[in-house]
Design a protein around this motif. Structure first.
Motif, mmCIF file in Angstrom:
data_model
loop_
_atom_site.group_PDB
_atom_site.id
_atom_site.type_symbol
_atom_site.label_atom_id
_atom_site.label_comp_id
_atom_site.label_asym_id
_atom_site.label_seq_id
_atom_site.Cartn_x
_atom_site.Cartn_y
_atom_site.Cartn_z
ATOM 1 N N GLU A 63 141.871 10.085 46.788
ATOM 2 C CA GLU A 63 142.610 8.851 45.853
ATOM 3 C C GLU A 63 141.491 7.724 45.454
ATOM 4 O O GLU A 63 141.591 7.440 44.289
ATOM 5 C CB GLU A 63 143.710 8.212 46.791
ATOM 6 N N GLU A 166 139.114 28.036 40.705
ATOM 7 C CA GLU A 166 140.203 28.351 41.390
ATOM 8 C C GLU A 166 141.146 27.320 40.974
ATOM 9 O O GLU A 166 142.445 27.461 40.868
ATOM 10 C CB GLU A 166 140.090 28.628 42.783
ATOM 11 N N LEU B 13 138.914 39.175 38.990
ATOM 12 C CA LEU B 13 140.013 37.825 39.502
ATOM 13 C C LEU B 13 139.693 36.905 38.312
ATOM 14 O O LEU B 13 140.695 36.214 37.865
ATOM 15 C CB LEU B 13 139.263 37.488 40.542
ATOM 16 N N ALA B 41 143.269 39.479 49.462
ATOM 17 C CA ALA B 41 143.038 38.359 50.321
ATOM 18 C C ALA B 41 142.240 37.130 49.297
ATOM 19 O O ALA B 41 142.288 36.064 49.507
ATOM 20 C CB ALA B 41 141.808 38.713 51.283
ATOM 21 N N LEU B 42 141.386 37.450 48.350
ATOM 22 C CA LEU B 42 140.623 36.656 47.437
ATOM 23 C C LEU B 42 141.682 36.109 46.667
ATOM 24 O O LEU B 42 141.629 34.910 46.353
ATOM 25 C CB LEU B 42 139.790 37.616 46.876
ATOM 26 N N GLU B 44 144.812 35.403 47.752
ATOM 27 C CA GLU B 44 145.484 34.246 48.517
ATOM 28 C C GLU B 44 144.608 33.213 48.671
ATOM 29 O O GLU B 44 145.107 31.975 48.730
ATOM 30 C CB GLU B 44 145.900 35.048 50.047
ATOM 31 N N ILE B 45 143.389 33.363 48.739
ATOM 32 C CA ILE B 45 142.571 32.146 48.865
ATOM 33 C C ILE B 45 142.550 31.356 47.592
ATOM 34 O O ILE B 45 142.833 29.961 47.648
ATOM 35 C CB ILE B 45 141.059 32.607 49.217
ATOM 36 N N GLY B 46 142.574 31.784 46.404
ATOM 37 C CA GLY B 46 142.621 31.172 45.318
ATOM 38 C C GLY B 46 144.197 30.172 45.121
ATOM 39 O O GLY B 46 144.290 29.215 44.804
ATOM 40 N N ALA B 48 145.995 29.682 47.511
ATOM 41 C CA ALA B 48 146.150 28.553 48.524
ATOM 42 C C ALA B 48 145.199 27.108 48.010
ATOM 43 O O ALA B 48 145.729 25.963 48.598
ATOM 44 C CB ALA B 48 145.506 29.020 50.004
ATOM 45 N N LEU B 49 144.321 27.495 47.555
ATOM 46 C CA LEU B 49 143.444 26.254 46.923
ATOM 47 C C LEU B 49 144.444 25.434 45.609
ATOM 48 O O LEU B 49 144.326 24.384 45.584
ATOM 49 C CB LEU B 49 142.220 26.838 46.313
ATOM 50 N N ARG B 50 145.010 26.198 45.038
ATOM 51 C CA ARG B 50 146.089 25.818 43.859
ATOM 52 C C ARG B 50 147.038 25.134 44.293
ATOM 53 O O ARG B 50 147.688 24.230 43.811
ATOM 54 C CB ARG B 50 146.155 26.751 42.842
ATOM 55 N N GLU B 51 147.599 25.557 45.357
ATOM 56 C CA GLU B 51 149.115 25.188 45.998
ATOM 57 C C GLU B 51 148.539 23.937 46.877
ATOM 58 O O GLU B 51 147.549 23.345 46.860
ATOM 59 C CB GLU B 51 149.662 26.173 46.672
ATOM 60 N N GLY B 52 149.453 23.607 47.830
ATOM 61 C CA GLY B 52 149.222 22.539 48.780
ATOM 62 C C GLY B 52 149.548 21.394 48.287
ATOM 63 O O GLY B 52 149.666 21.073 47.247
ATOM 64 N N PRO B 53 149.290 20.381 49.060
ATOM 65 C CA PRO B 53 149.699 18.765 48.672
ATOM 66 C C PRO B 53 148.830 18.469 47.838
ATOM 67 O O PRO B 53 147.618 18.567 47.599
ATOM 68 C CB PRO B 53 149.443 18.302 50.165
ATOM 69 N N ALA B 54 149.445 17.792 46.709
ATOM 70 C CA ALA B 54 148.765 16.993 45.505
ATOM 71 C C ALA B 54 149.430 15.822 45.222
ATOM 72 O O ALA B 54 149.560 15.537 43.980
ATOM 73 C CB ALA B 54 148.452 18.082 44.385
ATOM 74 N N GLU B 55 150.137 15.244 46.307
ATOM 75 C CA GLU B 55 151.067 14.141 45.860
ATOM 76 C C GLU B 55 150.042 12.907 46.183
ATOM 77 O O GLU B 55 149.603 12.678 47.206
ATOM 78 C CB GLU B 55 152.290 14.236 46.342
ATOM 79 N N LEU B 56 150.073 11.965 45.131
ATOM 80 C CA LEU B 56 149.317 10.903 45.322
ATOM 81 C C LEU B 56 150.428 9.949 46.249
ATOM 82 O O LEU B 56 151.667 10.045 46.010
ATOM 83 C CB LEU B 56 149.109 10.107 43.991
#
Lengths: 205, 406
Positions: A63, A166, B13, B41-42, B44-46, B48-56
């Motif tokens: 942040e 990515e 990719l 596998a690769l 899924e790595i990508g 996982a990096l694009r998803e996940g928490p991104a809320e300020l």
């Protein structure tokens, strides 16, 4: 605005109207208009935060990095006279700030004092994947957390290069320009980063 | 799996295969489970990096906006601010030029042109032109003198009156120059500046202010020094040195100087950081835009950095206290040694640092990233009790870090 976006969903300011509106906002920002600043920040901060979080590994650091990027970079955008896309410009600014911080942290280290247990006040940020969720979501979240942990252990230049590819979906050429290395170096860094991640995550040699 | 296969996976990719190569690779994927597993596998790595928490966090935008306003000059419209300073500078320059040249003009001038028939018209300046249509010297003088509120008459007695007015005006001109040199200017974009909040009257308006962007020496006025001394329970202060108004660079006083020896702040021009000694906490509050102003006679005293007894915070931990109940429990809860922290102040937060620290050697730095408490020197105090230190910072939402050099 869907029709105005690029195929990968990045940057919705490419139409003449969008560019004009953005240009007006940026002009207001240069004059110190905080409302205009917040409007542009709300559009770009989430995407910048995603990259910053992967780069820095800590929500507070991410942040801070995003805030600093927006506060520093937006009022200066007029120098680019519209040639650079706003989103790419902001990503580049964020990357430069992150690299500067990385360099300064080599000279001094942040010791163990962190916002561990705040007595009161702001809530201590919790990882989103700690929220209760169905089993499938939990498994996905756990895997994502493992990936993020592994990414955080990558050598910084490899980490940056991989994340620009990515997360930001930049081309090798764009990454090369942004990081100041040849395309071949970008290519090898990405390949090595992926290979290292795959090994760390136990997906076989 | 060959190196060429690995590279093919990467190129696939990243969309760098030609259509024919892509078709060939996808055909191989169907026939080679190992290759397909590696690609999965690769992928899924990508993902996982694009998803996940991104809320300020909810407070992010308010903090960012506040930071922007600070950099832009405390929320005042930039255009107006620039205009006012530029106008002040132009007025000062015009007044100076007039003070230097108009007396000579009034004394020695023998106008080649007849005096205007209508003195009122002469004062209208810009409309008056010479025979060739260009502004005449007389008209130019009229404009400058008019700007200063002077008469443009050339009659001897009126000239003397004009000189008298100029004599009255000259000191004011010097004042304007002085003000321009010492008052903060509108900051450059992206530069962090140190400037006390301009707003509420504190009764200390005569106190020297560090100019924005080039912080020099800053000494508290006696009332402020008294408040600080009372807070720290120190002895009578020595004389407060008045700062040189335009010292080129600041020099931090050696550690251990008393508050009343003066407070020095330094702006590192290159890094854009404001480095302040711990005694500057009150000014820091104003600089950070917080309502807390320990400079105000009506405001609370500046809480000093107080050593913490053992048992409040663990070694290596950093905690903040913002709520009244917790604050008062700490300060008044059978901890008389913490009384100097003062009563609860909703505009400030208490920061507690645990460890074996020499609290008098902590150094506070405001950086673009937030507050940094430098403990490099404080850590070199192995004989200090293992409690920690407490200090107050403005409740501005900015992060706090403790830094120690390697």
């Amino acid at each position: 605005m869907d029709g105005l976006r690029e195929p990968d969903g990045r940057d919705g300011v490419r139409s003449p109207g969008g560019e004009q509106a953005t240009a007006e906002l940026l002009e207001r920002i240069r004059r110190g208009d905080a409302a205009a600043f917040e409007a542009v920040a709300r559009e770009h901060a989430p995407r910048l935060f995603r990259l910053a979080l992967r780069l820095s590994g800590r929500r507070e650091d991410a942040e801070d990095l995003v805030q600093e990027t927006l506060v520093r970079a937006l009022p200066r955008l007029g120098r680019f006279e519209g040639r650079a896309r706003l989103s790419t410009y902001l990503v580049r600014a964020l990357v430069n700030l992150w690299k500067n911080r990385l360099r300064s942290r080599k000279r001094s280290r942040i010791v163990a004092w962190v916002f561990g247990s705040r007595e009161h006040g702001e809530a201590t940020p919790e990882p989103a994947d700690a929220r209760p969720s169905p089993l499938e979501q939990l498994e996905t979240a756990e895997r994502a957390a493992r990936v993020r942990t592994a990414v955080a252990q990558l050598e910084p230049t490899r980490r940056l290069t991989l994340l620009l590819r990515e997360v930001e979906m930049l081309s090798y050429e764009e990454i090369a320009v942004m990081t100041g290395v040849p395309v071949g170096t970008v290519r090898s860094r990405i390949a090595r980063a992926r290979d290292e991640l795959r090994r760390r995550l136990g997906d076989g040699p | 799996m060959t190196d060429r296969d690995e590279q093919r996976i990467q190129d696939y990719l990243d969309g760098r295969l030609a259509p024919a190569e892509r078709a060939e690779f996808e055909r191989r994927l169907r026939d080679d489970p190992g290759l397909a597993r590696r690609l999965r596998a690769l992928n899924e790595i990508g993902a996982a990096l694009r998803e996940g928490p991104a809320e300020l966090s909810p407070s992010f935008y308010a903090r960012a906006r506040r930071s922007f306003e600070e950099r832009s000059g405390r929320g005042a419209p930039a255009g107006l601010r620039v205009f006012s300073w530029e106008a002040a500078g132009l007025a000062a320059a015009a007044a100076l030029a007039a003070a230097l040249f108009v007396p000579h003009f009034l004394r020695d001038r023998t106008s080649p042109l007849p005096p205007p028939a209508d003195p009122e018209r002469a004062r209208s300046g810009p409309a008056e032109t010479g025979a060739a249509g260009a502004p005449s010297p007389a008209a130019g003088a009229g404009i400058g003198a008019e700007a200063l509120g002077l008469s443009t008459s050339t009659e001897p007695e009126e000239r003397e009156a004009g000189r008298e007015e100029l004599r009255k005006t000259a000191p004011a001109t010097r004042d304007e120059r002085s003000t321009e040199a010492t008052e903060p200017r509108a900051p450059e974009a992206g530069r962090r500046v140190f400037a006390p909040a301009p707003a509420p009257a504190t009764g200390l308006e005569d106190a020297p202010r560090p100019p924005a962007g080039r912080i020099e020496t800053y000494a508290p006025v006696p009332a402020e020094a008294d408040a600080l001394r009372d807070a720290e329970g120190s002895a009578a202060p020595p004389a407060v040195p008045r700062p040189e108004p335009r010292a080129p660079r600041s020099i931090l006083p050696p550690a251990g100087d008393s508050v009343a020896d003066g407070v020095t702040a330094k702006l590192d021009d290159q890094r854009g950081e404001t480095s302040v000694r711990r005694e500057m906490l009150g000014q820091i509050g104003a600089e950070a835009g917080g309502a807390a102003s320990a400079l105000s006679p009506a405001g609370p005293p500046v809480p000093p950095i107080v050593p913490l007894p053992p048992g409040i915070v663990g070694p290596g931990s950093l905690r903040t206290i913002e709520e009244r109940e917790a604050w008062e429990a700490l300060v008044f809860g059978e901890r008389p040694e913490l009384l100097p922290l003062g009563p609860y102040d909703p505009r400030q937060r208490l920061v507690l640092i645990g460890g074996r620290l020499d609290c008098s050697s902590l150094r506070l730095v405001s950086t673009p990233e937030g507050w940094e408490i430098h403990a490099e020197d404080a850590l070199r105090a192995p004989d200090s009790p293992s409690g920690g230190c407490a200090l107050a910072l403005p409740r501005d939402g900015r992060p706090v870090r403790v830094v120690a050099s390697q």
